[in-house]
Design a protein around this motif. Sequence first.
Motif, PDB file in Angstrom:
ATOM      1  N   THR A 131       0.614  21.464  48.709  1.00 52.95           N
ATOM      2  CA  THR A 131       0.068  20.499  49.682  1.00 52.95           C
ATOM      3  C   THR A 131      -1.408  20.222  49.455  1.00 52.95           C
ATOM      4  O   THR A 131      -1.850  19.069  49.450  1.00 52.95           O
ATOM      5  N   SER A 132      -2.216  21.286  49.270  1.00 51.09           N
ATOM      6  CA  SER A 132      -3.655  21.093  49.156  1.00 51.09           C
ATOM      7  C   SER A 132      -4.049  20.352  47.885  1.00 51.09           C
ATOM      8  O   SER A 132      -5.106  19.705  47.828  1.00 51.09           O
ATOM      9  N   LEU A 133      -3.192  20.462  46.809  1.00 53.85           N
ATOM     10  CA  LEU A 133      -3.496  19.742  45.573  1.00 53.85           C
ATOM     11  C   LEU A 133      -2.855  18.359  45.563  1.00 53.85           C
ATOM     12  O   LEU A 133      -3.358  17.434  44.928  1.00 53.85           O
ATOM     13  N   ARG A 134      -1.731  18.234  46.260  1.00 56.07           N
ATOM     14  CA  ARG A 134      -1.027  16.942  46.279  1.00 56.07           C
ATOM     15  C   ARG A 134      -1.823  15.896  47.077  1.00 56.07           C
ATOM     16  O   ARG A 134      -1.924  14.743  46.653  1.00 56.07           O
ATOM     17  N   ARG A 135      -2.371  16.324  48.219  1.00 53.60           N
ATOM     18  CA  ARG A 135      -3.190  15.402  49.041  1.00 53.60           C
ATOM     19  C   ARG A 135      -4.511  16.092  49.402  1.00 53.60           C
ATOM     20  O   ARG A 135      -4.754  16.508  50.522  1.00 53.60           O
ATOM     21  N   PRO A 136      -5.390  16.222  48.421  1.00 49.58           N
ATOM     22  CA  PRO A 136      -6.653  16.932  48.671  1.00 49.58           C
ATOM     23  C   PRO A 136      -7.627  16.078  49.495  1.00 49.58           C
ATOM     24  O   PRO A 136      -7.550  14.848  49.512  1.00 49.58           O
ATOM     25  N   GLN A 137      -8.545  16.782  50.150  1.00 45.42           N
ATOM     26  CA  GLN A 137      -9.589  16.118  50.919  1.00 45.42           C
ATOM     27  C   GLN A 137     -10.946  16.519  50.359  1.00 45.42           C
ATOM     28  O   GLN A 137     -11.212  17.704  50.115  1.00 45.42           O
ATOM     29  N   ALA A 138     -11.788  15.520  50.160  1.00 43.31           N
ATOM     30  CA  ALA A 138     -13.149  15.770  49.672  1.00 43.31           C
ATOM     31  C   ALA A 138     -14.070  16.020  50.864  1.00 43.31           C
ATOM     32  O   ALA A 138     -14.044  15.279  51.846  1.00 43.31           O
ATOM     33  N   GLU A 139     -14.845  17.065  50.763  1.00 45.19           N
ATOM     34  CA  GLU A 139     -15.850  17.385  51.772  1.00 45.19           C
ATOM     35  C   GLU A 139     -17.156  17.619  51.024  1.00 45.19           C
ATOM     36  O   GLU A 139     -17.590  18.750  50.805  1.00 45.19           O
ATOM     37  N   GLY A 140     -17.756  16.508  50.626  1.00 46.68           N
ATOM     38  CA  GLY A 140     -18.904  16.582  49.746  1.00 46.68           C
ATOM     39  C   GLY A 140     -20.221  16.277  50.427  1.00 46.68           C
ATOM     40  O   GLY A 140     -20.290  15.920  51.595  1.00 46.68           O
TER      41      GLY A 140
END
Length: 540
Positions: free
Chosen positions: A186-195
């Motif tokens: 899940t975390s790699l399929r739909r990752p979220q950027a927090e930059g």
Amino acid sequence: MLPSPKLRAARAVISSVLLMFATVLVSTPVFAQSDSNPKWDLFVGYQWLHPGITVPAPFGNPFNPTPFKVPDMAKGFGSALTYNFDPHFGLEFDLGHNWGNGNYETTASVGPRLMFRTDGANYFMHALGGYNRLSVSGPNSHNGIGVILGGGMDLPIRKWLSLRLFEADFVWAHHNFADDAGPQFTSLRRPQAEGIRLRTGLVFNWGGAPALTPAASCSVQPTEVMVGEPATATVSATNFNPKHTLTYSWSGNGVSGKDTSVKIETANAAPGNYTVTAHVTDPKAKNNNEASCSANYTVKPLPPKNPPTISCSASPSTVQAGGTSTITCNASSPDGVAVTVSNWTSSAGTISGTDNTATLNTTGAAPGAITVNATATDTRGLTAQGSTQVTVENPPPPPPQASKLSQCDFPNEKKPWRVDNTCKAVLDDVAKNLQQNPDNKLIIVGNADPAEKRKNLAAERAVDSKAYLTGGEAKQGIDPSRIEVRAGSGGTKTAEYWIVPSGANFDSAGTQTVDETKVKAVPDHPKPVAKKKKSAKKPS
């Protein structure tokens, strides 16, 4: 253990925001508004980016993807175009691009910006949303949605140019790598950027209203004075920064002071026309910070010295002892100079006043005339005396009062309403009072003991007393309209007789009016009640 990217990003954002607001708080004044604000501003500069995202490594097995943390990108540029609705609120269009190590990230966003403008720096915050494009070490690029939150600080250099000292933003984005990672990742399929991104560069400003030119307006009051009379000069400044403290300087004959209003002394001035000039300066502003103005006034020669005139009046001129009267004295000078009224005195009572009006209090004063004096004095010291009189009268006598003259008892248990001989003698005295005082009226209040059960007994005692006075055997012949009968709540076997002089009132509390159409006088020997005839029986 190293903190997670999310935690490090949060710490970086919090640190940036705290730094920005600490800088805001130490600036003075914090929310001062500049005299001109651009309609448009354009930022162009350098941008550093920490992507803050971990994605599947390129060309990997979707069923066993390898996590790849996108590294920081030190190469980049940023640009933002903002339309300012007013000095504080604007709509911002933002573009940013960073690259490095075969990766790149591009953002295109729009949203509101809030700007706080001061003399030395401008502070802003913005919240943007829009497009985020990410490419990781390969030909495939991923498009996603993103949000940018943050703020920064600009240092004005010229009206048209500012230096963006820093800008710190939190960059969030959502991407879909469904082709590179299976559903179980899940975390790699739909990752979220927090930059985090940092910027610095130049801001170009244009448009908006031009800066207003500071101005000053001077006046002198009065515009004409006699030699020796003072005048006042006043300056009013406009188009200066309202948050700054201005300084004032004056020049001219007899003028002194460094405030917005100063006095002009004319004691040593020769008759003629004069000019006074004020110079206003904003010491905090670097340019466009001065204004001057002038005003004219005339000094006239002194006229012949004639003393002032004064006339006084009292309102009212006649008061009762203990009352007050307003004393007014009108004073003027034949030479046209200013005159004041003071030194109020009175032959009795107490006097207090300011200027040309005073109040005389006659408490404790004996009946008779009281003389009030006042002194008129002009600006040259010449005086005149004025006086008036107030007559004090004795207070009028108190108004008449209703009073209880007498009362009757009703001891007869068999005929508790009966006016006996003792009561008749009392009523004869009441009748004599009414005959000798034709303006008096009589209130009869009948009472009954709570143990007495006869209905309307209190009212009957009052009505029987009235019947004796108006048509009894003594032939007193009192006019019934002069007598009012009431039922009381005294709780005694009595009837009270109250004399009410002309102009007096009777306190009717605890009593009520008797309806004489329903309650009639009871004679000493009432007729026996007629027996009903028996009806004949019908034949069967």
